[in-house]
Design a protein around this motif. Structure first.
Motif, PDB file in Angstrom:
ATOM      1  N   ARG A  68      79.404  40.529 144.572  1.00 33.68           N
ATOM      2  CA  ARG A  68      79.184  41.666 143.587  1.00 33.68           C
ATOM      3  C   ARG A  68      80.555  41.620 142.837  1.00 33.68           C
ATOM      4  NH1 ARG A  68      77.239  46.828 146.196  1.00 33.68           N
ATOM      5  NH2 ARG A  68      78.518  46.229 147.873  1.00 33.68           N
ATOM      6  N   GLY A  69      81.139  40.536 142.592  1.00 28.87           N
ATOM      7  CA  GLY A  69      82.448  40.468 141.490  1.00 28.87           C
ATOM      8  C   GLY A  69      83.840  40.777 142.412  1.00 28.87           C
ATOM      9  N   GLY A  70      84.764  40.372 141.914  1.00 27.64           N
ATOM     10  CA  GLY A  70      85.939  40.617 142.420  1.00 27.64           C
ATOM     11  C   GLY A  70      86.593  39.129 142.932  1.00 27.64           C
ATOM     12  N   ILE A  71      87.883  38.956 142.645  1.00 29.17           N
ATOM     13  CA  ILE A  71      88.450  37.627 142.902  1.00 29.17           C
ATOM     14  C   ILE A  71      88.945  37.804 144.542  1.00 29.17           C
ATOM     15  CG2 ILE A  71      90.203  36.064 142.508  1.00 29.17           C
ATOM     16  CD1 ILE A  71      90.510  37.626 139.558  1.00 29.17           C
ATOM     17  N   VAL A  72      88.384  36.692 145.329  1.00 29.91           N
ATOM     18  CA  VAL A  72      88.431  36.936 146.755  1.00 29.91           C
ATOM     19  C   VAL A  72      90.079  36.613 147.083  1.00 29.91           C
ATOM     20  CG1 VAL A  72      88.166  35.958 148.887  1.00 29.91           C
ATOM     21  CG2 VAL A  72      86.136  36.102 147.287  1.00 29.91           C
ATOM     22  N   ILE A  73      91.029  37.580 147.798  1.00 31.17           N
ATOM     23  CA  ILE A  73      92.054  37.166 148.237  1.00 31.17           C
ATOM     24  C   ILE A  73      92.353  37.232 149.485  1.00 31.17           C
ATOM     25  CG2 ILE A  73      93.239  38.078 145.933  1.00 31.17           C
ATOM     26  CD1 ILE A  73      93.907  40.444 147.448  1.00 31.17           C
ATOM     27  N   ASN A  74      93.121  36.466 149.954  1.00 32.92           N
ATOM     28  CA  ASN A  74      93.682  36.712 151.626  1.00 32.92           C
ATOM     29  C   ASN A  74      94.828  37.768 151.755  1.00 32.92           C
ATOM     30  OD1 ASN A  74      95.941  35.885 150.827  1.00 32.92           O
ATOM     31  ND2 ASN A  74      95.667  33.711 151.590  1.00 32.92           N
ATOM     32  N   ASN A  75      95.260  38.008 152.847  1.00 32.39           N
ATOM     33  CA  ASN A  75      96.405  39.133 153.007  1.00 32.39           C
ATOM     34  C   ASN A  75      97.474  38.965 152.390  1.00 32.39           C
ATOM     35  OD1 ASN A  75      94.341  39.773 155.093  1.00 32.39           O
ATOM     36  ND2 ASN A  75      95.619  39.718 156.865  1.00 32.39           N
ATOM     37  N   GLN A  76      97.750  37.678 151.821  1.00 30.63           N
ATOM     38  CA  GLN A  76      98.916  37.496 151.061  1.00 30.63           C
ATOM     39  C   GLN A  76      98.718  37.524 149.444  1.00 30.63           C
ATOM     40  OE1 GLN A  76      98.626  35.460 153.783  1.00 30.63           O
ATOM     41  NE2 GLN A  76     100.191  37.213 154.818  1.00 30.63           N
ATOM     42  N   CYS A  77      97.491  38.117 149.254  1.00 32.62           N
ATOM     43  CA  CYS A  77      96.783  38.425 147.997  1.00 32.62           C
ATOM     44  C   CYS A  77      96.852  36.766 147.099  1.00 32.62           C
ATOM     45  CB  CYS A  77      97.883  39.043 146.933  1.00 32.62           C
ATOM     46  SG  CYS A  77      97.964  40.735 147.700  1.00 32.62           S
TER      47      CYS A  77
END
Lengths: 122, 834
Positions: free
Chosen positions: B258-267
């Motif tokens: 549903r949108g949003g740039i997937v990031i990990n814990n380090q952004c």
């Protein structure tokens, strides 16, 4: 602008108010003069414009000393300015101009810069 | 080695915060930093966007300055939208060129969601996100009467406030059954609705808009699915946000369903050289639509780029505390009690408009969440319990009960663990504060300077002071009650020194009992004490330099160095002739004119040299100084009372005038306000004043130590059914006891709360005279009353005193910095932002 200065007579001793300030108009714009009779020297002159508000009000602040330095507190937002150096005690990156000031008989005289585009009148 | 390139796309609050963190870090030296912003303006504070309609400018709201960017060597490209990321060649492309990057940060934020409704794209259908949006709302509001906000969430209510401040009749249309459905439950949402409707914003819940068509009465008409409709001149959509992920999407980065740039814990995104922070980023399937988590991501990323292997974003607390249209709303943690086994405790005081709910764990030991509406008083304490997992007391309901019903006091700073977050803006914990205290900071100012705590939004100021005071005391540092560096005494002690030793000047006092030359703290305080004890003219030669500028020039200095004038209007009663004089004077000097809350008239914009001229005219017309500049009695507000009102039982105006004439000129530690109401309906709002008098059919009830303003306090009932004489004697003694014993700048409300023995003790002193000082207090008050003089009358009659009222003693010119403009038919200063 040149580095030349001139001595300008701005008011008489009777205009001064003990432990307080008055404002005068000079070749360099508005200047506040403080008379602190319990100090040596007893006369101080700094710019009258409060750098935090841009308003011409510093002569109307309360004088005193903080940690031995003679100061005036801006009547608007209460920052303190050292009367000898013009430096703001709360933010030493902020400074108001200071001017040499003397008594010549009954006259208070200030040393102010001569602006090159302004013709000397005195 | 040449420098690497770091590009930041997006110049909003989070992007700016990232830059602040990064340019101060070690890694900054290895990078050229380039920033692209889509808007033509530097990053500004969107949280306070509605202030744009109440006078703030972009400069007021801006997060930084162009100079700051220049000083930090940041290459700033505003009004330049990045159209493409060429990941293969590691460069971004804009209409003006291409720019290589080694590391790329996306801080593109979000955009407002506009529901797909027929007719939603007309010129009066707007959103609420940028300053440009606000300009469009303002333009659309011109000539309109009604405005609707679609969406009753946090931002929607902010937008409704903005419409209201533009003078529109404001409506909120919400699809859910209540306002703020994410943060509040049915009871809390219901109370918020009631309060907001009382403020004049109409709320429509459970309304689904089906179409927007041309209106009959207004420009537009909204048709709802239940066959009702609403006419409006403009519509602001505030139905949630969507992550601005278009650029990331077109460059093939991983995007959430549903949108949003997937990031990990380090952004970091699915590309190891591209990172995303703020509202555009999707972490663990969640978007964080608040600024604090965005800041946390910014700090995390800055740490990670500096090689900090421990830097990690691990989610964020979404608790919020805010004031919506003046109504307190707070929501903490699991506010809806979705944790299995969670239990609820509710406190609902419909009469006073306060709702509180705690969600606690099954075993009753931990606070999981909370909802507050109407009063955020317990928020800080509850948040600390929830965030730090502090074990709840045996009777947890005490945390949300009012103190009068057995409620518990706030959590003492000692109970907080070292990990407790004190300042969330600058991420300062209690442990950090203890650390700098151990390293040598021994006052509040140096702790603030060292940790930056409480220098962001300032919301934690009270908590910070408590923690610092508590920790200092634990380390044996005595928290000084000295007034300043010149006198090792409190105000009360100085008062006794002046009185007992018969000291009449500041010079004598500092010579005998202090050191140095004084300052802007002790001089006005001593000036006030001398005035109370001896009541000499404040411009007498010995006293003139002690006063704040307002006292010196007997007027209130405004931001441009001019003054405002408030003549006394006792009890708010004024003859038409006097009213005409005020109008004529205001007109002659072009003074901005405004009615005050204390039933007086304030005239703004007089220059120093005009003050004595104006007062000559006012005095000739029978006016006296109103002491609006002084720490002294301001006004005695009154309702019209039994003379006219069919409910009035006593002459409240007569009593108000009597009290105002009696106590005018009394110098006190802080300003004093009074009011007299003619019956129990309390139209004069006496219970919010220092001294409040309410008529009964047998006499007067006296209330003391109330306060409005910043820290409201309901006044306490002090005595009932008093005769005129009893009332006046009681007020004489309460005031004189306050004036003698209070701290500098301590209002009566705080004075009473700090008075040992409290209200009962004060009653004993005043009504039973248990200290045996009653007659002395009476006599002292009589002296003050007998020596009253109108300070302005004395000043205009004395040429020496008038000499002070000159802008420049050697020049007649007007102050050149005072620039004026016209607004709503009156003159006001031009506000220049530095």
């Amino acid at each position: 602008m040149s580095n030349k200065t001139q001595w300008q007579s701005v008011c008489s001793v009777d205009d001064l108010i003990a432990e307080s300030g008055i404002a005068v108009w000079t070749a360099d714009g508005p200047v506040a003069i403080f008379y602190l009779p319990n100090r040596i020297p007893c006369l101080f002159a700094i710019g009258h414009t409060d750098p935090f508000s841009g308003s011409n009000v510093l002569a109307r602040g309360i004088t005193g000393d903080l940690k031995g330095q003679p100061v005036v507190a801006s009547p608007l937002y209460k920052q303190h300015f050292n009367l000898e150096t013009g430096v703001c005690l709360e933010d030493d990156a902020v400074q108001v101009p200071t001017y040499p000031v003397l008594l010549d008989g009954n006259n208070v005289v200030l040393e102010v810069p001569v602006k090159s585009q302004v013709k000397e009148i005195a | 080695m040449s420098k690497k390139n770091l590009i930041v796309v997006g110049n909003g609050m989070v992007g700016h915060h990232f830059l602040e963190q990064f340019v101060e870090s070690e890694a900054a030296a290895a990078f050229n930093v380039v920033v692209f912003g889509e808007e033509p303006l530097l990053a500004y504070d969107r949280v306070h966007l509605s202030e744009y309609f109440t006078g703030s400018t972009h400069a007021d709201l801006a997060m930084g300055t162009a100079q700051w960017y220049a000083d930090k060597n940041i290459d700033l490209h505003l009004d330049e939208q990045v159209s493409e990321i060429d990941r293969d060649n590691q460069q971004v492309i804009t209409p003006k060129g291409s720019y290589p990057y080694d590391e790329l940060v996306l801080a593109t934020g979000s955009f407002p969601f506009v529901p797909p409704i027929e007719g939603n794209n007309g010129p009066d259908c707007l959103v609420y996100r940028t300053l440009d949006d606000l300009d469009q709302i303002r333009a659309s509001a011109e000539g309109g009467k009604v405005g609707v906000v679609v969406g009753g969430g946090l931002l929607g209510l902010e937008a409704a406030n903005a419409l209201k401040s533009l003078g529109l009749e404001a409506h909120v249309v919400e699809f859910a059954p209540r306002l703020m459905p994410v943060q509040l439950d049915a009871d809390g949402g219901g109370l918020l609705r009631r309060k907001i409707e009382e403020l004049g914003v109409q709320v429509h819940t459970e309304k689904a808009t089906t179409a927007i068509v041309e209106g009959d009465e207004c420009r537009l008409r909204m048709n709802f699915s239940d066959d009702t409709h609403l006419e409006t001149d403009l519509i602001v959509f505030s139905a949630g946000i969507r992550p601005q992920d278009a650029l990331a999407r077109s460059s093939g980065l991983d995007i959430g369903e549903r949108g949003g740039i997937v990031i990990n814990n380090q952004c970091t995104t699915s590309d190891p050289h591209i990172h995303a922070i703020g509202e555009c980023a999707l972490w663990d399937g969640r978007i964080f639509g608040l600024v604090a988590p965005g800041y946390t991501m910014a700090r995390t990323l800055s740490g990670a780029l500096n090689g900090d292997s421990e830097a990690a974003f691990t989610g964020a607390d979404m608790s919020t505390k805010l004031k919506l249209l003046g109504v307190d709303v707070g929501s903490i943690g699991d506010a809806h009690g979705q944790t299995p086994g969670a239990r609820n405790i509710q406190f609902n005081d419909g009469a006073n408009g306060v709702y509180r709910r705690m969600v606690i764990s099954e075993d009753g030991k931990k606070l999981l969440g909370a909802i507050l509406v109407g009063d955020n008083g317990p928020y800080d304490t509850l948040l600390q319990y929830a965030l730090n997992g502090i074990e709840l007391p045996a009777n947890p309901e005490a945390l949300i009960l009012p103190e009068s019903e057995g409620g518990a006091p706030a959590l003492g700073p000692d109970a907080l663990p070292d990990t407790a977050s004190i300042c969330s803006c600058h991420n300062v914990t209690k442990g950090d504060i203890c650390g700098v205290i151990d390293a040598g900071c021994c006052d509040l100012g140096s702790v603030k300077g060292e940790t930056k705590a409480s220098t962001g939004c300032g919301g934690c100021a009270a908590l910070l002071k408590n923690v610092v005071d508590c920790e200092l005391e634990k380390r044996g540092v005595e928290v000084s009650k000295d007034i300043c560096e010149h006198f090792p005494y409190s105000r009360q002690e100085l008062f006794h020194l002046v009185k007992v030793n018969g000291i009449r000047t500041f010079h004598q006092l500092i010579h005998d009992h202090g050191k140095g030359h004084g300052c802007d703290i002790c001089k006005p305080a001593v000036g006030s004490i001398l005035a109370t004890v001896w009541n000499e003219h404040i411009l007498a030669t010995d006293h003139v330099a002690l006063q704040d500028t307002n006292d010196t020039f007997m007027a209130n200095m405004q931001k441009n160095g001019t003054y405002s004038i408030v003549p006394r209007v006792p009890g708010g009663e004024i003859t038409p002739d006097k009213l005409i004089v005020l109008g004529e004077v205001a007109k002659e000097y072009d003074l901005y004119t405004k009615i005050t809350g204390g039933q007086r008239i304030d005239l703004f914009g007089a220059t120093l040299s005009q003050l004595p001229e104006i007062w000559e005219k006012l005095i000739a017309a029978g006016f006296e100084t109103g002491h609006a500049y002084g720490k002294s009695l301001r006004t005695v507000k009154s309702c019209v009372g039994s003379t006219w009102c069919r409910y009035g039982v006593q002459d409240s105006v007569g009593m108000a005038i009597l009290l105002e004439d009696r106590y005018k000129g009394l110098r006190s530690p802080h300003k004093l306000k009074m009011a007299v109401s003619g019956c129990t309906r309390e139209c004069a709002e006496a219970q919010s004043k220092d001294i409040g008098v309410i008529a009964t059919d047998k006499g007067w009830n006296l209330y003391v130590c109330g306060n409005g303003g910043m820290r409201p306090r309901h006044a306490d009932l002090f005595a009932t059914d008093l005769s005129d004489e009893e009332l006046i004697r009681a007020i004489d003694r309460v005031l004189m006891f306050y004036v003698r014993t209070a701290d500098r700048l301590q209002r009566t409300s705080v004075w009473l709360e700090n008075l040992e023995g409290g209200l009962d003790y004060l009653k004993k002193v005043v009504l039973e005279d248990n200290l045996g000082i009653g007659e002395e207090l009476d006599a002292h008050m009589q002296t003050v009353i007998d020596t009253y003089q109108c300070e302005w009358k004395t000043a205009v009659e004395d040429p020496e005193k008038r000499k002070r009222f000159r802008e420049f003693v050697n020049d007649e010119r007007k102050d050149p910095v005072q620039q004026w403009t016209q607004e709503r038919g009156q003159r006001r200063p031009v506000i220049e932002t530095a």
